[in-house]
Each structure stands twice: as C-alpha cells, then as structure tokens.
Design a protein around this motif. Sequence first.
Motif, short mmCIF file in Angstrom:
data_model
loop_
_atom_site.label_atom_id
_atom_site.label_comp_id
_atom_site.label_asym_id
_atom_site.label_seq_id
_atom_site.Cartn_x
_atom_site.Cartn_y
_atom_site.Cartn_z
N ALA A 5 0.83 -1.20 0.00
CA ALA A 5 0.00 0.00 0.00
C ALA A 5 0.87 1.25 0.00
CB ALA A 5 -0.92 0.00 1.21
N ILE A 6 1.96 1.22 0.75
CA ILE A 6 2.87 2.37 0.80
C ILE A 6 3.57 2.55 -0.54
CG2 ILE A 6 4.92 3.32 1.90
CD1 ILE A 6 4.09 1.95 4.46
N VAL A 7 4.03 1.43 -1.13
CA VAL A 7 4.69 1.50 -2.44
C VAL A 7 3.73 2.02 -3.49
CG1 VAL A 7 5.78 0.14 -4.26
CG2 VAL A 7 6.31 -0.34 -1.86
N SER A 8 2.51 1.51 -3.46
CA SER A 8 1.49 1.95 -4.41
C SER A 8 1.23 3.45 -4.27
CB SER A 8 0.20 1.16 -4.19
OG SER A 8 -0.82 1.62 -5.03
N GLY A 9 1.12 3.90 -3.04
CA GLY A 9 0.90 5.33 -2.81
C GLY A 9 2.06 6.19 -3.30
N SER A 10 3.26 5.66 -3.17
CA SER A 10 4.44 6.39 -3.65
C SER A 10 4.40 6.54 -5.17
CB SER A 10 5.72 5.66 -3.23
OG SER A 10 5.77 5.53 -1.83
N PHE A 11 3.98 5.47 -5.85
CA PHE A 11 3.83 5.54 -7.30
C PHE A 11 2.77 6.58 -7.67
CE2 PHE A 11 5.27 0.86 -7.82
CZ PHE A 11 6.59 1.26 -7.72
N GLY A 12 1.70 6.60 -6.90
CA GLY A 12 0.66 7.60 -7.14
C GLY A 12 1.17 9.01 -6.91
N ALA A 13 2.06 9.16 -5.93
CA ALA A 13 2.63 10.48 -5.65
C ALA A 13 3.45 10.98 -6.83
CB ALA A 13 3.49 10.42 -4.39
N PHE A 14 4.14 10.06 -7.50
CA PHE A 14 4.93 10.46 -8.68
C PHE A 14 4.00 10.97 -9.78
CE2 PHE A 14 6.90 9.62 -12.78
CZ PHE A 14 8.15 10.20 -12.62
N SER A 15 2.91 10.26 -10.01
CA SER A 15 1.94 10.68 -11.02
C SER A 15 1.35 12.04 -10.65
CB SER A 15 0.82 9.64 -11.15
OG SER A 15 -0.18 10.08 -12.03
N LEU A 16 0.97 12.20 -9.39
CA LEU A 16 0.41 13.47 -8.94
C LEU A 16 1.41 14.61 -9.12
CD1 LEU A 16 -1.69 14.08 -5.78
CD2 LEU A 16 0.29 15.51 -6.19
N ALA A 17 2.67 14.35 -8.77
CA ALA A 17 3.69 15.39 -8.87
C ALA A 17 3.94 15.78 -10.33
CB ALA A 17 4.98 14.91 -8.22
N CYS A 18 3.92 14.79 -11.23
CA CYS A 18 4.10 15.10 -12.65
C CYS A 18 2.99 16.03 -13.14
CB CYS A 18 4.10 13.82 -13.48
SG CYS A 18 5.60 12.85 -13.33
N GLY A 19 1.76 15.67 -12.80
CA GLY A 19 0.63 16.49 -13.23
C GLY A 19 0.64 17.86 -12.60
N LEU A 20 0.85 17.91 -11.29
CA LEU A 20 0.83 19.19 -10.58
C LEU A 20 1.98 20.08 -11.04
CD1 LEU A 20 -0.37 20.96 -8.35
CD2 LEU A 20 1.11 19.78 -6.71
N GLY A 21 3.16 19.51 -11.17
CA GLY A 21 4.32 20.30 -11.59
C GLY A 21 4.14 20.87 -12.99
N THR A 22 3.58 20.07 -13.89
CA THR A 22 3.36 20.54 -15.26
C THR A 22 2.33 21.66 -15.30
OG1 THR A 22 3.90 18.35 -16.13
CG2 THR A 22 2.71 19.84 -17.59
N LEU A 23 1.25 21.51 -14.54
CA LEU A 23 0.24 22.56 -14.52
C LEU A 23 0.80 23.86 -13.92
CD1 LEU A 23 -2.92 20.52 -13.42
CD2 LEU A 23 -2.37 21.41 -15.69
N LEU A 24 1.64 23.73 -12.91
CA LEU A 24 2.30 24.92 -12.35
C LEU A 24 3.19 25.58 -13.40
CD1 LEU A 24 3.28 23.68 -8.77
CD2 LEU A 24 1.54 25.38 -9.34
N ALA A 25 3.86 24.74 -14.17
CA ALA A 25 4.74 25.27 -15.22
C ALA A 25 3.94 26.04 -16.26
CB ALA A 25 5.52 24.14 -15.87
N TYR A 26 2.81 25.47 -16.68
CA TYR A 26 1.98 26.15 -17.67
C TYR A 26 1.39 27.44 -17.12
CZ TYR A 26 2.09 22.44 -21.16
OH TYR A 26 2.49 21.55 -22.12
N SER A 27 1.03 27.43 -15.85
CA SER A 27 0.41 28.62 -15.26
C SER A 27 1.43 29.71 -14.96
CB SER A 27 -0.31 28.24 -13.96
OG SER A 27 0.61 27.80 -12.98
N SER A 28 2.71 29.42 -15.17
CA SER A 28 3.76 30.39 -14.84
C SER A 28 3.86 31.52 -15.84
CB SER A 28 5.11 29.67 -14.75
OG SER A 28 5.48 29.19 -16.03
N GLY A 29 3.18 31.37 -16.99
CA GLY A 29 3.25 32.42 -18.00
C GLY A 29 4.31 32.18 -19.04
N TYR A 30 5.00 31.05 -18.97
CA TYR A 30 6.03 30.73 -19.95
C TYR A 30 5.60 29.51 -20.76
CZ TYR A 30 8.85 33.93 -17.27
OH TYR A 30 9.31 35.05 -16.64
N LEU A 31 4.36 29.57 -21.24
CA LEU A 31 3.74 28.42 -21.90
C LEU A 31 4.59 27.89 -23.05
CD1 LEU A 31 1.29 26.57 -22.35
CD2 LEU A 31 0.31 28.35 -23.80
#
Length: 358
Positions: free
Chosen positions: A145-171
């Motif tokens: 369960a912990i390993v699975s959650g860690s994998f999910g955290a990677f997916s979440l971070a990829c999505g969140l980080g990319t959206l932050l990058a796009y919202s930065s104004g340097y599309l």
Amino acid sequence: MSSPATSKSNYIKLLIIVSGAISAAAGLFALYGWTGDNHLFTALIEGAPRLHFLPAVSFVIAGVSVVLTVIKRKTPAVILSYLLILIAVFEILHFAVGHQAGIDGFAVIFGFEESEFHMTLIGSLAFLFVGLAIAARWRTKKRSAIVSGSFGAFSLACGLGTLLAYSSGYLEHMKWNPSTELSIPGAVAFLVLGVAIIAQSSHRQMNLRTDWKHFVPVVLLVVGLTLSFVMRHYFHAKDVVSVQNTVSIELRSLSKTIESEINDRLVANERMARRWAVHGGTERPEWEKDAKRLYRDYGGYQAVEWVDPDYKVRWIIPFEPNKRALGLDLGATPNRLWAVKKAKETRKSVVSEPITLV
C-alpha cells in the motif's frame, strides 16, 4: 445509520471513481480530437503541446482500471494494469535503446506520424508507476500500500508540476524537451490518477489497519523530488525567456540603426539625382565631386557609378579599384536590368538582389 468510518470509505471510493472517470474522459476527448484533428480536444489551449494518441489510449486504460478496482473487478483491472505496464515499458525501451517493438506499426495503421503517436519519457515512467500501483492494489501485504501510494505520488507530482509550469506564463517554453514535455490534458489526467491511487492506498491502509502516517514522508519525498525537477526546468525556461527578450531588443535596435543608415544613403543618392534633373545633367567634374563626397561621408559603398541611357557604366568613383566595371552593360543580366529599368520608370531608388559588380 452508517458509521463515520463507512462514510469516509464511501467518500474515498467516490473520489477514486471520479478521478478514474476524469482520466478516461481526458483520453477519450483526445482520441476524438485526433479523429477530427481538433486541437482544442487534444491540447485545450491553442499552441500548447497536444496529448498524443498512445498516451490518450493509456489514460483511458488507466482510468477504467482504477474504476474497476473500486467495484472489485479484479481480473479485468489486473489485465488492464498489465497492458498499461507493457505499453509503458515498450515506450521506455523506445527512448532508451531506440527499440520500437512494433509500436510504430500501429501508428501507421491509425494514420499517425511518429511525433503524434508516442509518449514522452516522463509520461512513460508515470504510466509505468500507475500500472504498477493498480496491479499492487490486489496484494495483501501492508508494504504494498505504501509502495502503491508512492507511485501515485509520482503521477500526482508530474501532473501538478506541469500545470504549475503552464500557469507560470512561460507556456511556449515549458515544452522543455522531447523527454519531459507533457500536455495540459495529460497533466490533468496524471494529477487525478495520482489522487486516485493515493486515495486508494489510504483506503487500503485503513482496511489493513496500518498507520497511514508512515506513508506521508514517502509521498512528500516523491512529490518534492519531482517538483524540484520541474522547478529546475521552470527557472531554465525563465532564463531562456530573459535571454530571448534581450536578444530581441538588441535586434530591434540594430534593425532601426541599419534602416536609418540606409535611408540616409538613399536621401543622399536622390539629392544627386535631383540636381542632375534640375540642371538637365551635371558636368563630369562636378558629378565626380558629389560622388566622392557621397563615397567619403557614407561608408559601405563599393562604388558610385553613372550609367548612360543604354545602361552602360561610364563614370566610376573610386575608379582604380573598380575600373573593370567601366563599360559594363547593366542590362546584360535580368537582376540588374530589372533594377535600372525600375529606377528609370519610377525616378526613385531601387534595391536589387545582391550582385557582383565586376
């Protein structure tokens, strides 16, 4: 009346189902967009990177698989998760050693260019982790369960980080490179998949009666590392923008300087031409005096010449370096002929294509 634990469990299940549905919908919308070449459905924003065909299919597979885990359809969920893992592994091999494993054949079948079909490396890794997380859902060990959650955290971070990058104004600068580029629909889908997997892992830990607090540092570590990677690219892109803006300003300044200098030369040339027209011609000594002054005061001239009505060069300043041009027929080549005819007809300066004088 349901207990608080039951209500919490139901909310988590609903969150997982909604997240899976959003992921599947993002993939389906992109697939529909590709069938009609509709940029809005594949990118959401004009000019942004598009969600390619294979990741769109993978988001549908991942979303459906996540929903199946909630309604406890183990066999189809596991099959889909393994299919997702297989696709991700093939794509990683494609990046690592150029091994395409026949996937490009599907691109040809569906009528896609290679650049429109494949995943990026970061997307392939995220899909691999999502597939592993879904497959680990059916394991009974507490650590899974912990390993699975860690994998999910990677997916979440990829999505969140990319959206932050796009919202930065340097599309336009957040494409980074072919290994890290993610589309906006893909970022949203990875974000919700990460949420679904983390919620699923949390739900499993509740059922397994493990201390979920041990899971938090792992999630924070994965999210932190991924966001650090994203921010590194963000600041790099910001530097690129700064350099490009500086270069653009310098180029505009240089362009204005060159334009001003050319205009000054044209004005001086036309002044000589008007003097010729007013006096019905200029004596050669006087013309040479004007030509020498023009040659001296405005750098960049190879020669100042007077051409007779037959387009032949008769007078040249300076003469010695260009004496081979004496008697040269400017009407002998189309480029020169067009320029002198145009100047004669319009009584204005005409700029020809680059030519070799002699």
